[in-house]
Scaffold this active site. Structure first.
Site, PDB file in Angstrom:
ATOM      1  N   ASP A  15      36.140 -14.644 -20.394  1.00 58.08           N
ATOM      2  CA  ASP A  15      35.372 -13.841 -19.421  1.00 58.08           C
ATOM      3  C   ASP A  15      36.109 -12.628 -18.830  1.00 58.08           C
ATOM      4  OD1 ASP A  15      33.652 -15.915 -19.929  1.00 58.08           O
ATOM      5  OD2 ASP A  15      33.475 -16.621 -17.867  1.00 58.08           O
ATOM      6  N   HIS A  55      24.324 -14.237 -18.191  1.00 58.42           N
ATOM      7  CA  HIS A  55      23.225 -14.892 -17.477  1.00 58.42           C
ATOM      8  C   HIS A  55      21.920 -14.093 -17.505  1.00 58.42           C
ATOM      9  CE1 HIS A  55      26.151 -17.658 -15.853  1.00 58.42           C
ATOM     10  NE2 HIS A  55      26.776 -16.755 -15.125  1.00 58.42           N
ATOM     11  N   HIS A  59      19.226 -16.208 -12.832  1.00 53.72           N
ATOM     12  CA  HIS A  59      19.863 -17.450 -13.264  1.00 53.72           C
ATOM     13  C   HIS A  59      19.976 -18.455 -12.118  1.00 53.72           C
ATOM     14  CE1 HIS A  59      23.416 -19.836 -14.877  1.00 53.72           C
ATOM     15  NE2 HIS A  59      22.492 -19.964 -15.806  1.00 53.72           N
ATOM     16  N   HIS A  87      25.860 -11.890 -11.056  1.00 53.85           N
ATOM     17  CA  HIS A  87      26.954 -11.354 -11.877  1.00 53.85           C
ATOM     18  C   HIS A  87      26.657 -11.561 -13.359  1.00 53.85           C
ATOM     19  CE1 HIS A  87      27.803 -15.660 -11.671  1.00 53.85           C
ATOM     20  NE2 HIS A  87      28.443 -15.506 -12.822  1.00 53.85           N
ATOM     21  N   LYS A 112      27.899 -17.557 -22.942  1.00 49.72           N
ATOM     22  CA  LYS A 112      27.601 -18.839 -22.286  1.00 49.72           C
ATOM     23  C   LYS A 112      26.928 -18.584 -20.950  1.00 49.72           C
ATOM     24  CE  LYS A 112      32.165 -18.894 -20.184  1.00 49.72           C
ATOM     25  NZ  LYS A 112      31.707 -18.722 -18.789  1.00 49.72           N
ATOM     26  N   CYS A 157      36.216 -20.928 -14.910  1.00 52.42           N
ATOM     27  CA  CYS A 157      35.908 -20.961 -16.344  1.00 52.42           C
ATOM     28  C   CYS A 157      37.113 -21.305 -17.211  1.00 52.42           C
ATOM     29  CB  CYS A 157      35.257 -19.655 -16.764  1.00 52.42           C
ATOM     30  SG  CYS A 157      33.584 -19.509 -16.078  1.00 52.42           S
TER      31      CYS A 157
HETATM   32  C1  VGL Z   1      32.940 -17.712 -13.541  1.00 48.73           C
HETATM   33  C2  VGL Z   1      31.925 -18.241 -11.566  1.00 48.73           C
HETATM   34  C3  VGL Z   1      30.689 -17.997 -12.101  1.00 48.73           C
HETATM   35  C4  VGL Z   1      34.213 -17.554 -14.304  1.00 48.73           C
HETATM   36  C5  VGL Z   1      31.708 -17.461 -14.106  1.00 48.73           C
HETATM   37  O1  VGL Z   1      34.238 -16.816 -15.316  1.00 48.73           O
HETATM   38  O2  VGL Z   1      35.219 -18.185 -13.907  1.00 48.73           O
HETATM   39  N1  VGL Z   1      33.036 -18.110 -12.276  1.00 48.73           N
HETATM   40  N2  VGL Z   1      30.586 -17.609 -13.375  1.00 48.73           N
HETATM   41 ZN    ZN Z   2      28.702 -17.043 -14.160  1.00 47.36          ZN
END
Ligand code: VGL
Ligand code: ZN
Length: 213
Positions: A15, A55, A59, A87, A112, A157
């Site tokens: 991410d 997302h 979401h 986000h 994802k 994540c």
């Molecule tokens: C993440 C919160 C929500 C991450 C993703 O990438 O750690 N954290 N969505």
């Molecule tokens: Zn997220």
């Protein structure tokens, strides 16, 4: 760092997207600092997978979807869900990979969190704990035995991906200096406890690369 690891090891970059960098919708403090570290580390790996949080616009993990405050939490059918600021909405600038991320040889991007009603911190298994992203099967199909994790956010994540990598039978190393955390109610300490308990190895980029080359 010119030698490449065998294809039995995969680097999974979690991410590294605009919304998780300073100025983004869910900015991870100092998240931008990991980009050059990851670019450099990636040169040592033949097999590299990237992930993208991805997302739909309303979401289930978004506070706005529930008219709730960001960073509050809500009980959902699959468990307790932290409600995040909106986000990484599909196909937006915020969801794009960081422009300075430079890993031309990365072979796969796993998206994802795209199911409307289920979140997925993990790159392997969604928050319902049953739906798979297919990543474990992909890695096994290529004979990968060890997964090295870097990226954002360490306490969400990256941590969940590391724990699921172990559950799927992979050796797993987290390169701590190539990650940054969100830090919400002791999330980072809790994440390390769970990762270490699952047998995740805590290392740093230079140290790990020196010892395994
Ligand atoms: C993440 C919160 C929500 C991450 C993703 O990438 O750690 N954290 N969505
Ligand atoms: Zn997220």
């Amino acid at each position: 760092m010119s030698e490449k690891y065998s294809a039995h090891t995969a680097l999974v970059v979690i991410d590294v997207q605009n919304d998780f960098l300073p100025g983004g919708a869910l900015a991870v403090p100092r998240g931008d600092e990991v980009v050059p570290i990851i670019n450099r580390a990636a040169r040592a790996f033949e097999r590299v997978v990237l992930t993208q949080d991805w997302h739909p616009a309303h979401h289930i993990s978004f506070a706005s979807t529930h008219g709730a405050a960001p960073f509050s939490s809500k009980q959902l059918p699959y468990g307790d869900q932290t409600l995040w600021p909106t986000h990484c909405v599909q196909q937006t600038e915020g969801a794009a990979l960081a422009p300075k991320l430079h890993i031309p040889h990365a072979q796969l991007v796993i998206r994802k969190g795209w199911h409307q009603n289920v979140d997925s911190y993990s790159a392997f298994t969604e928050a319902d704990r049953t739906t798979t992203t297919g990543l474990a099967a992909y890695l096994r199909a290529h004979g990968v035995q060890q997964v090295v994790l870097v990226g954002l956010a360490l306490d969400y994540c990256v941590a969940d991906s590391a724990i699921d990598a172990r559950a799927a039978g992979f050796d797993c190393v987290v390169l701590e200096d190539a990650c940054r955390a969100i830090g919400l109610n002791g999330s980072l300490e809790k994440a390390w406890q769970k990762m270490l308990h699952a047998g995740v190895v805590r290392s740093a980029t230079d140290e790990w690369i020196k010892n395994s080359a």
